[in-house]
Write a protein that holds these residues in place. Structure first.
Motif, PDB file in Angstrom:
ATOM      1  N   THR A   1       0.831  -1.212   0.000  1.00  0.00           N
ATOM      2  CA  THR A   1       0.000   0.000   0.000  1.00  0.00           C
ATOM      3  C   THR A   1       0.860   1.254   0.000  1.00  0.00           C
ATOM      4  O   THR A   1       0.590   2.214  -0.735  1.00  0.00           O
ATOM      5  N   ASN A   2       1.908   1.269   0.816  1.00  0.00           N
ATOM      6  CA  ASN A   2       2.794   2.431   0.845  1.00  0.00           C
ATOM      7  C   ASN A   2       3.451   2.653  -0.509  1.00  0.00           C
ATOM      8  O   ASN A   2       3.617   3.797  -0.950  1.00  0.00           O
ATOM      9  N   ARG A   3       3.829   1.560  -1.181  1.00  0.00           N
ATOM     10  CA  ARG A   3       4.435   1.730  -2.505  1.00  0.00           C
ATOM     11  C   ARG A   3       3.403   2.243  -3.506  1.00  0.00           C
ATOM     12  O   ARG A   3       3.735   3.027  -4.410  1.00  0.00           O
ATOM     13  N   ALA A   4       2.155   1.818  -3.353  1.00  0.00           N
ATOM     14  CA  ALA A   4       1.085   2.342  -4.213  1.00  0.00           C
ATOM     15  C   ALA A   4       0.917   3.843  -3.999  1.00  0.00           C
ATOM     16  O   ALA A   4       0.784   4.619  -4.957  1.00  0.00           O
ATOM     17  N   LEU A   5       0.931   4.261  -2.738  1.00  0.00           N
ATOM     18  CA  LEU A   5       0.777   5.689  -2.430  1.00  0.00           C
ATOM     19  C   LEU A   5       1.971   6.492  -2.937  1.00  0.00           C
ATOM     20  O   LEU A   5       1.806   7.620  -3.422  1.00  0.00           O
TER      21      LEU A   5
ATOM     22  N   GLY B   1       3.178  10.459  -9.594  1.00  0.00           N
ATOM     23  CA  GLY B   1       2.427  10.534 -10.842  1.00  0.00           C
ATOM     24  C   GLY B   1       2.345   9.263 -11.647  1.00  0.00           C
ATOM     25  O   GLY B   1       2.272   9.316 -12.877  1.00  0.00           O
ATOM     26  N   HIS B   2       2.291   8.097 -10.975  1.00  0.00           N
ATOM     27  CA  HIS B   2       2.152   6.822 -11.677  1.00  0.00           C
ATOM     28  C   HIS B   2       0.953   6.051 -11.131  1.00  0.00           C
ATOM     29  O   HIS B   2       1.107   5.031 -10.449  1.00  0.00           O
ATOM     30  N   PRO B   3      -0.267   6.520 -11.424  1.00  0.00           N
ATOM     31  CA  PRO B   3      -1.456   5.867 -10.855  1.00  0.00           C
ATOM     32  C   PRO B   3      -1.653   4.434 -11.331  1.00  0.00           C
ATOM     33  O   PRO B   3      -2.249   3.621 -10.609  1.00  0.00           O
ATOM     34  N   ASP B   4      -1.173   4.092 -12.529  1.00  0.00           N
ATOM     35  CA  ASP B   4      -1.326   2.715 -13.007  1.00  0.00           C
ATOM     36  C   ASP B   4      -0.541   1.746 -12.123  1.00  0.00           C
ATOM     37  O   ASP B   4      -1.033   0.664 -11.781  1.00  0.00           O
ATOM     38  N   LEU B   5       0.694   2.134 -11.742  1.00  0.00           N
ATOM     39  CA  LEU B   5       1.478   1.302 -10.836  1.00  0.00           C
ATOM     40  C   LEU B   5       0.810   1.232  -9.465  1.00  0.00           C
ATOM     41  O   LEU B   5       0.838   0.188  -8.799  1.00  0.00           O
ATOM     42  N   ALA B   6       0.211   2.341  -9.045  1.00  0.00           N
ATOM     43  CA  ALA B   6      -0.477   2.375  -7.757  1.00  0.00           C
ATOM     44  C   ALA B   6      -1.643   1.393  -7.742  1.00  0.00           C
ATOM     45  O   ALA B   6      -1.851   0.665  -6.767  1.00  0.00           O
ATOM     46  N   LEU B   7      -2.408   1.359  -8.832  1.00  0.00           N
ATOM     47  CA  LEU B   7      -3.532   0.428  -8.913  1.00  0.00           C
ATOM     48  C   LEU B   7      -3.075  -1.013  -8.786  1.00  0.00           C
ATOM     49  O   LEU B   7      -3.707  -1.841  -8.127  1.00  0.00           O
ATOM     50  N   LYS B   8      -1.943  -1.316  -9.405  1.00  0.00           N
ATOM     51  CA  LYS B   8      -1.417  -2.678  -9.375  1.00  0.00           C
ATOM     52  C   LYS B   8      -1.047  -3.091  -7.959  1.00  0.00           C
ATOM     53  O   LYS B   8      -1.441  -4.174  -7.492  1.00  0.00           O
ATOM     54  N   ASP B   9      -0.279  -2.251  -7.243  1.00  0.00           N
ATOM     55  CA  ASP B   9       0.142  -2.594  -5.883  1.00  0.00           C
ATOM     56  C   ASP B   9      -1.040  -2.612  -4.918  1.00  0.00           C
ATOM     57  O   ASP B   9      -1.125  -3.485  -4.044  1.00  0.00           O
ATOM     58  N   ALA B  10      -1.944  -1.655  -5.047  1.00  0.00           N
ATOM     59  CA  ALA B  10      -3.120  -1.629  -4.164  1.00  0.00           C
ATOM     60  C   ALA B  10      -3.975  -2.862  -4.387  1.00  0.00           C
ATOM     61  O   ALA B  10      -4.518  -3.438  -3.431  1.00  0.00           O
TER      62      ALA B  10
ATOM     63  N   SER C   1      -6.388   2.407  -3.703  1.00  0.00           N
ATOM     64  CA  SER C   1      -7.001   1.952  -4.954  1.00  0.00           C
ATOM     65  C   SER C   1      -7.975   2.998  -5.501  1.00  0.00           C
ATOM     66  O   SER C   1      -7.967   3.312  -6.700  1.00  0.00           O
ATOM     67  N   ALA C   2      -8.794   3.550  -4.611  1.00  0.00           N
ATOM     68  CA  ALA C   2      -9.766   4.563  -5.051  1.00  0.00           C
ATOM     69  C   ALA C   2      -9.062   5.826  -5.529  1.00  0.00           C
ATOM     70  O   ALA C   2      -9.469   6.441  -6.523  1.00  0.00           O
ATOM     71  N   ARG C   3      -7.991   6.221  -4.841  1.00  0.00           N
ATOM     72  CA  ARG C   3      -7.256   7.422  -5.269  1.00  0.00           C
ATOM     73  C   ARG C   3      -6.573   7.188  -6.619  1.00  0.00           C
ATOM     74  O   ARG C   3      -6.464   8.119  -7.424  1.00  0.00           O
ATOM     75  N   ALA C   4      -6.103   5.979  -6.850  1.00  0.00           N
ATOM     76  CA  ALA C   4      -5.506   5.676  -8.149  1.00  0.00           C
ATOM     77  C   ALA C   4      -6.553   5.778  -9.253  1.00  0.00           C
ATOM     78  O   ALA C   4      -6.280   6.303 -10.341  1.00  0.00           O
ATOM     79  N   LEU C   5      -7.764   5.317  -8.982  1.00  0.00           N
ATOM     80  CA  LEU C   5      -8.859   5.462  -9.953  1.00  0.00           C
ATOM     81  C   LEU C   5      -9.148   6.939 -10.204  1.00  0.00           C
ATOM     82  O   LEU C   5      -9.370   7.357 -11.348  1.00  0.00           O
TER      83      LEU C   5
ATOM     84  N   GLU D   1     -16.195   6.185 -10.389  1.00  0.00           N
ATOM     85  CA  GLU D   1     -15.875   4.906  -9.755  1.00  0.00           C
ATOM     86  C   GLU D   1     -15.231   5.124  -8.388  1.00  0.00           C
ATOM     87  O   GLU D   1     -15.540   4.420  -7.421  1.00  0.00           O
ATOM     88  N   ALA D   2     -14.330   6.104  -8.306  1.00  0.00           N
ATOM     89  CA  ALA D   2     -13.700   6.422  -7.026  1.00  0.00           C
ATOM     90  C   ALA D   2     -14.736   6.915  -6.024  1.00  0.00           C
ATOM     91  O   ALA D   2     -14.694   6.556  -4.831  1.00  0.00           O
ATOM     92  N   MET D   3     -15.665   7.732  -6.486  1.00  0.00           N
ATOM     93  CA  MET D   3     -16.707   8.257  -5.606  1.00  0.00           C
ATOM     94  C   MET D   3     -17.601   7.129  -5.086  1.00  0.00           C
ATOM     95  O   MET D   3     -17.993   7.123  -3.914  1.00  0.00           O
ATOM     96  N   SER D   4     -17.889   6.157  -5.955  1.00  0.00           N
ATOM     97  CA  SER D   4     -18.703   5.012  -5.542  1.00  0.00           C
ATOM     98  C   SER D   4     -17.990   4.197  -4.467  1.00  0.00           C
ATOM     99  O   SER D   4     -18.602   3.783  -3.473  1.00  0.00           O
ATOM    100  N   MET D   5     -16.674   3.973  -4.645  1.00  0.00           N
ATOM    101  CA  MET D   5     -15.901   3.243  -3.639  1.00  0.00           C
ATOM    102  C   MET D   5     -15.885   3.996  -2.315  1.00  0.00           C
ATOM    103  O   MET D   5     -16.040   3.397  -1.246  1.00  0.00           O
TER     104      MET D   5
END
Length: 520
Positions: free
Chosen positions: A229-233, A239-248, A265-269, A277-281
């Motif tokens: 999770t920390n690596r995702a954040l 500025g790499h949300p795709d990598l964040a989604l993967k780790d999350a 995960s929601a912040r990456a979305l 989608e983020a708002m729904s989560m």
């Protein structure tokens, strides 16, 4: 039976190997509740609301789940986590109990001890009066905040890690970094310590070093949810949300209920443009945890991004009640008020942000923007001057310089604009924005040599940053004005080649190229 006494009695039964033969009821307590009732944990949780407990399998250890004690740095936009440890309840080592207390506790924690004494033990005056303790995954007995280790044979790494954790509760980020660094130095093979220093360095903006520590944590323990999770954040921060989604996503497969991973995960979305989608989560998380600060922050940000401005305004109003001194929240509330058409309210919220965040140039720049929109140009100028005094980062400096020069031109104070732009071009000689702004101001002046100076300023800006497409267009205009058609055509063609299709000056550039070409 009082609940504290019942908890203590249940722990006694567990420690002596007795398994209660009763079904779940209102009196049943979980291992998490037992741990939270003991003083070293309760004292920390009462002091710092960011501390959380979660029952987890330690590194896929099938023998027993443990209670993970961790802190979510929840007052940050990105909720990094640091771990105190994965603990279990144990008897306090006999060597740590004073002689006078042994008469009360007994070597076997005899069940004959009156329950009023049990309650006393759960509210100790002295650390060494305790009969029950918590032991982390390394066998380290975790002392109460501010107390020395209970045993003499402790590892320096474990004590440094505990001290660093407690320094975070005191909001001493640099001291926490010092102790976590010491822990890593003493035990570089600990995924927990590598993760903790990685989280702190991320908060301090040392992303390269932080990334190295988090990668090491995951090489040691590939399924460590906090480190994933920390690596995702961290990926979000750079500025790499795709990598964040993967780790999350990996973290959530291991522990679907781990809140920081769900938020990551929601912040990456959100960062990839999937605001709905983020708002729904966020709304789903809020339904089960309505008072969680980080969830509300995520929800408000998603509502802003999804242009649900009225909903965002209500969310940020609630957050500012929970954190009245948070200038970031006040600025977000100001933006929501502005989008709802309430400029006066936006100005008031932004003005409060300049009080709670007096040393944050963003608050002054935001207030200046609203004051400019309200035609209060004198007040806007003062706010922008204050922002520049705070030595803002380059992106903010660019915004403040541009706005201040624009207002001075609007107020027909070209001499002041000339002096300021000249000063900034020298003070920030490597800043392309300062050179570009110098060129723009010089192009407004009607004095000998100003046109040639403007051309040189734009060329300096392009030499620092060749992606300044607008500088090519402005140079084209200046060369045309100086009757240097060849250079004008070259710059205008460079502009058309590099400018986005929707750029507003493309049509004018084509027309000017046509006229200049007809004269050749």
């Amino acid at each position: 039976m009082p609940r504290d006494a019942f908890v203590y009695f249940l722990v006694f039964l567990i420690l002596t190997g007795f398994k209660p033969a009763f079904s779940a009821s209102s009196e049943t307590v979980t291992s998490k509740e037992i741990v939270s009732s003991l003083f070293p944990v309760r004292a920390r949780m009462e002091k710092d609301h960011r501390i959380r407990l979660n029952t987890e399998q330690l590194n896929q250890d099938p023998r027993e789940p443990r209670v993970h004690i961790y802190m979510v740095l929840s007052e940050q936009a990105l909720p990094y986590t640091v771990s105190l440890g994965w603990v279990r309840v144990v008897r306090t080592p006999e060597s740590a109990i004073s002689e006078e207390k042994k008469g009360i506790l007994g070597k076997s924690l005899s069940v004959s001890v009156p329950f009023k004494k049990h309650a006393e033990l759960l509210h100790p005056i002295n650390e060494r009066s305790r009969g029950l303790s918590i032991e982390d995954e390394n066998g380290f007995i975790i002392a109460s905040p501010g107390m020395k280790p209970l045993t003499k044979d402790y590892r320096k790494a474990d004590y440094a890690g505990m001290t660093g954790f407690d320094q975070l509760s005191e909001r001493n980020l640099k001291k926490a970094e010092k102790f976590f660094s010491q822990a890593v130095s003493e035990d570089p093979g600990s995924a927990k310590f590598q993760n903790n220093i990685g989280a702190i360095l991320s908060l301090l903006g040392d992303y390269s070093e932080a990334s190295g520590h988090l990668d090491r944590a995951l090489r040691i323990w590939p399924d460590f949810p906090s480190a994933l999770t920390n690596r995702a954040l961290l990926s979000l921060a750079i500025g790499h949300p795709d990598l964040a989604l993967k780790d999350a996503g990996k973290a959530l497969k291991i522990d679907p209920a781990f809140l920081p991973a769900r938020i990551a995960s929601a912040r990456a979305l959100l960062e990839t443009g999937k605001a709905e989608e983020a708002m729904s989560m966020a709304a789903e998380m809020k339904a089960s945890m309505p008072g969680e600060w980080q969830i509300l922050l995520l929800l408000g940000d998603a509502q802003l991004a999804a242009r649900k401005y009225s909903e965002a305004r209500e969310t940020f109003k609630r957050l500012t009640v929970l954190s009245p001194g948070n200038s970031d929240l006040m600025m977000k509330l100001a933006k929501a008020e502005e989008q709802c058409g309430n400029l006066d309210d936006a100005i008031e919220r932004a003005r409060r942000a300049t009080i709670t965040g007096a040393k944050d140039p963003r608050s002054h720049i935001l207030l200046a923007r609203y004051l400019e929109a309200n035609q209060d140009l004198n007040a806007a100028t003062l706010q922008l001057e204050r922002a520049m005094e705070l030595n803002p980062a380059p992106a903010l400096r660019k915004s403040a310089m541009g706005a201040l020069l624009r207002i001075l031109v609007t107020r027909q104070k070209l001499d002041d604009a000339d002096l300021l732009s000249k000063k900034w071009s020298k003070d920030y000689d490597k800043d392309p924005a300062a050179q570009y702004n110098r060129g723009w101001i010089l192009s407004q002046l009607d004095r000998p040599g100003a046109l040639e100076e403007a051309i040189e300023a734009y060329k300096r800006a392009l030499s620092i940053d060749s992606s300044l497409v607008q500088a090519h267009y402005n140079l084209g205009l200046l060369y045309a004005k100086s009757r240097n058609n060849e250079m004008a055509l070259s710059e205008l063609r460079s502009y058309l080649k590099e400018a986005p299709d929707g750029d507003s000056d493309r049509e004018q550039a084509r027309d000017l190229i046509g006229r200049l070409s007809g004269k050749n």
